[in-house]
Design an enzyme around this catalytic site. Sequence first.
Site, mmCIF file in Angstrom:
data_model
loop_
_atom_site.group_PDB
_atom_site.id
_atom_site.type_symbol
_atom_site.label_atom_id
_atom_site.label_comp_id
_atom_site.label_asym_id
_atom_site.label_seq_id
_atom_site.Cartn_x
_atom_site.Cartn_y
_atom_site.Cartn_z
ATOM 1 N N ILE A 37 9.110 44.033 50.220
ATOM 2 C CA ILE A 37 9.798 44.995 51.350
ATOM 3 C C ILE A 37 11.053 45.485 50.791
ATOM 4 C CG2 ILE A 37 11.116 44.224 53.552
ATOM 5 C CD1 ILE A 37 9.371 41.760 53.887
ATOM 6 N N SER A 41 15.016 50.216 43.404
ATOM 7 C CA SER A 41 14.649 50.024 41.940
ATOM 8 C C SER A 41 13.958 48.630 41.508
ATOM 9 C CB SER A 41 16.198 50.098 41.124
ATOM 10 O OG SER A 41 16.721 51.025 41.584
ATOM 11 N N ARG A 254 43.804 47.038 49.360
ATOM 12 C CA ARG A 254 44.516 45.771 49.747
ATOM 13 C C ARG A 254 44.874 44.972 48.639
ATOM 14 N NH1 ARG A 254 39.576 41.995 52.267
ATOM 15 N NH2 ARG A 254 38.481 41.657 50.191
ATOM 16 N N SER A 255 44.348 44.975 47.432
ATOM 17 C CA SER A 255 44.994 44.169 46.382
ATOM 18 C C SER A 255 45.234 45.228 45.063
ATOM 19 C CB SER A 255 44.191 42.756 45.965
ATOM 20 O OG SER A 255 42.592 43.347 45.571
ATOM 21 N N ARG A 330 29.605 46.059 49.790
ATOM 22 C CA ARG A 330 28.207 46.137 50.562
ATOM 23 C C ARG A 330 27.676 44.752 50.427
ATOM 24 N NH1 ARG A 330 25.853 51.458 49.583
ATOM 25 N NH2 ARG A 330 23.949 50.361 49.635
ATOM 26 N N HIS A 448 29.829 58.773 11.871
ATOM 27 C CA HIS A 448 31.083 59.417 11.973
ATOM 28 C C HIS A 448 30.673 60.884 11.940
ATOM 29 C CE1 HIS A 448 35.290 60.068 11.286
ATOM 30 N NE2 HIS A 448 34.921 61.161 10.195
HETATM 31 P P1 NAP Z 1 33.413 46.068 45.666
HETATM 32 O O1 NAP Z 1 33.194 46.321 44.485
HETATM 33 O O2 NAP Z 1 33.283 44.620 46.358
HETATM 34 O O3 NAP Z 1 34.804 46.438 46.215
HETATM 35 C C1 NAP Z 1 35.543 46.687 47.300
HETATM 36 C C2 NAP Z 1 37.019 47.203 47.289
HETATM 37 O O4 NAP Z 1 37.308 47.356 48.526
HETATM 38 C C3 NAP Z 1 37.794 46.193 46.581
HETATM 39 O O5 NAP Z 1 38.875 47.078 46.062
HETATM 40 C C4 NAP Z 1 38.350 45.336 47.890
HETATM 41 O O6 NAP Z 1 39.717 44.862 47.583
HETATM 42 C C5 NAP Z 1 38.297 46.490 48.858
HETATM 43 N N1 NAP Z 1 38.508 45.994 50.280
HETATM 44 C C6 NAP Z 1 37.556 45.079 50.777
HETATM 45 N N2 NAP Z 1 37.694 44.891 52.037
HETATM 46 C C7 NAP Z 1 38.984 45.519 52.323
HETATM 47 C C8 NAP Z 1 39.686 45.865 53.597
HETATM 48 N N3 NAP Z 1 39.275 45.195 54.657
HETATM 49 N N4 NAP Z 1 40.657 46.588 53.416
HETATM 50 C C9 NAP Z 1 40.986 47.256 52.459
HETATM 51 N N5 NAP Z 1 40.453 47.053 51.191
HETATM 52 C C10 NAP Z 1 39.300 46.428 51.167
HETATM 53 O O7 NAP Z 1 32.507 47.009 46.438
HETATM 54 P P2 NAP Z 1 32.096 48.530 46.137
HETATM 55 O O8 NAP Z 1 33.038 49.196 45.384
HETATM 56 O O9 NAP Z 1 31.784 49.096 47.583
HETATM 57 O O10 NAP Z 1 30.788 48.141 45.372
HETATM 58 C C11 NAP Z 1 29.622 47.513 45.939
HETATM 59 C C12 NAP Z 1 28.584 47.024 44.977
HETATM 60 O O11 NAP Z 1 28.066 48.180 44.412
HETATM 61 C C13 NAP Z 1 29.159 46.164 44.218
HETATM 62 O O12 NAP Z 1 28.444 44.889 44.012
HETATM 63 C C14 NAP Z 1 29.479 47.093 42.813
HETATM 64 O O13 NAP Z 1 29.286 46.168 41.677
HETATM 65 C C15 NAP Z 1 28.046 47.862 42.926
HETATM 66 N N6 NAP Z 1 28.183 49.102 42.279
HETATM 67 C C16 NAP Z 1 27.895 49.184 41.114
HETATM 68 C C17 NAP Z 1 28.041 50.287 40.292
HETATM 69 C C18 NAP Z 1 28.149 50.446 38.687
HETATM 70 O O14 NAP Z 1 27.536 49.321 38.174
HETATM 71 N N7 NAP Z 1 28.347 51.404 38.034
HETATM 72 C C19 NAP Z 1 28.465 51.428 40.612
HETATM 73 C C20 NAP Z 1 28.705 51.251 42.147
HETATM 74 C C21 NAP Z 1 28.397 50.259 42.915
HETATM 75 P P3 NAP Z 1 39.778 43.119 47.009
HETATM 76 O O15 NAP Z 1 39.755 43.462 45.455
HETATM 77 O O16 NAP Z 1 41.035 42.718 47.317
HETATM 78 O O17 NAP Z 1 38.758 42.493 47.343
#
Ligand code: NAP
Length: 475
Positions: A37, A41, A254-255, A330, A448
Site C-alpha cells: 500500500i 520509494s 518558532r525556535s 510531515r 587534489h
Molecule cells: P521538520 O524537520 O519537522 O521541521 C519543521 C519545522 O517547522 C521546524 O523548524 C519546526 O520548529 C517548525 N514548526 C513546527 N510547527 C510549527 C508551528 N506551529 N509554527 C512555527 N513553526 C513550526 O519538518 P519538514 O522540514 O517539513 O520536513 C519533514 C520531513 O521530511 C522531515 O522528517 C525531514 O527529515 C524530511 N526531509 C528530509 C530531507 C532530506 O533528507 N534532504 C529533505 C526534505 C524533507 P521546531 O524546531 O521548533 O519544532
Amino acid sequence: MFQYTFITTVLLFTFLNNLLYSSTVINNGDYFNLIVIGGGSAGLACAKEAAKYNKSVIVLDYTVPSPRGTSWGVGGTCVNAGCIPKKLFHQASLLKKYLHDMEFYGWEMNNNIDKIKNSWSSLIENVGNYISSLRWKIRRDLNLMNIKLLQAIGTFIDHNTVNAKIITGKLEYDQKLKFKNVTIRGENILIAVGTRPTFPKKPVGISKYCITSDDLFYLEQPPGKTAVIGAGYIGLECAGFLNGLGFPVKVITRSVLLRNFDQDMVNLVKQYMIKDGITFCTKCEVINVVPTNSSEQLKYDKTGYIVTWRDERGREYRDFFNTILCATGRLPFIDNLNLRKAGVNYDNTTGKIYTANEKTSVQNIFAAGDVISVYHGYYYPLEWEMPRADGGGDNSLCYIKVISLKRSDKIIGVHFTGPHAGDVIQGFAVAVKNGLTVRQLQNSVGIHPTIAEEFTRISITKRSGLSPRQLSCCS
Ligand code: NAP
C-alpha cells in the site's frame, strides 16, 4: 516535420501509458504474496525485491489531493514533490549564481547578468515533464516485472484482506472521484504510505492561506515574495532555491533552524543563507494571516497576505507576502488504512506505526561526553577563490566535523557544509557504515584539488583547543 514527430511521440506515449495502467485487471478475492500500500520509494523497492523471488505482487497507489488540490501519480513524494523536483529547482537557482562567477573566469557578460530572469512557467513545465517521464519508467519497470499497479486507496478489512478503492476517473459535474471497490487478499502486506504535510494549529484557519511543498512544484503562477513558516529541511531547502530564483524570502520559525541538528553547522548554513539575501525570524510565532482583500489591502497593490508574527519578547511585526509556504513537519498518512481492523498498533497522536524491526530508529544508541572525539576544520573551496574576492576573507563558511568513538577511533558521524555537500558526503557515508576509523581517514589519499579531500586532512580535535582554521593549500 518536427511537430509531426512530436505529436506522434506524445500519442504513442499516451497510448503506452494507458496500456500499462489498463493491463492491471483484478477481481474480488484475488490473492497475492505481497500487497504493497503506497507506491513511493520504499513501497516500490520492496515490491521489486519480492518480484525477483517470483512472488506475486500488487501495488496500490493513490495520492489524496492536498488541500490546494495538488495530486500526482505513482512514485511518491520523492519523485513527485520532494527530492527530485527540489534538486532540479536548486540547480536552476545555482545556475544564476554561476553566471556571476563566469565573469571572473573571463566570460563577457556585458553587464547583462542582472537582466536575466527565470521563467517560472518554463521551469515548472520542464520539471513536470521530467517527473512524468520518471513515472512512465516506474510503470514500465513494474510491468516488466509482472508487478500489478492500481491507482487505488488501500483499506484493511482484516490482517489479510484489503479493500482496493480503485479510482477510475472523476465525475465531471462536481469533480468527485469515480471508483469501484475490489477486495483482495495478501499473504504479506506492506504499509508504505509515507507522510503528508501538517499545518500549524494556530492561527486558526492558516491552512486555507498556505501552500506546502506538495503544491510548490505545481504552482501555475510564480510564488513572488514568500514567507516560509518552519525552518526544518523542507523550509530551508525551499527558501534557498526560491531566493536563488529571485523571489524575496523570509523564514519565520518558532525556535531555531534545524533544531535537532549540530548547531555549529546550522549556524554556518544560516550565515550563508543570510549572505545570499534570505531573512530569518527565529523564536517567533505567527499570530495572524489576513488576505489583502481585507481593509489592510489599501496599503498594498498586489494580491497576497499580511502576516503578523510575534517574537519571544512579545514584539509584533507584520509584512506583506504573495505566498505563504508552510513547512512545519510531515506526519504518516494513515487516514484511510483502518489499521485497527488489521490489529496494527500505532501512536494515536503522530500516526507512527510501531515496528519491531525498526525499533532501531536508534533512540537508545547515543554517544555523549567523554566517549567521543570531535575533529573539525574550516576550508575555503578553490572554486570560490577567484570570483568571490569579497568573501575571500571569510574562511568560516565551509566546515567539516568528524565525530568518533574515543576508545575504538571508529567514526560515528560526519558533517560537511560547502559546495556539492550531498555528493561529497555520499562516499563518506558508505565508509562510515563500514566501520571507517579516523586513522584510516587520515591515511587515505586525498584527491587534489577536490573539496572532499579536506576530510583526509582533518586532525584538530575540539578538545585540543587548537584553531580549526583552514590549513594552507597542498599541505
Ligand atoms: P521538520 O524537520 O519537522 O521541521 C519543521 C519545522 O517547522 C521546524 O523548524 C519546526 O520548529 C517548525 N514548526 C513546527 N510547527 C510549527 C508551528 N506551529 N509554527 C512555527 N513553526 C513550526 O519538518 P519538514 O522540514 O517539513 O520536513 C519533514 C520531513 O521530511 C522531515 O522528517 C525531514 O527529515 C524530511 N526531509 C528530509 C530531507 C532530506 O533528507 N534532504 C529533505 C526534505 C524533507 P521546531 O524546531 O521548533 O519544532
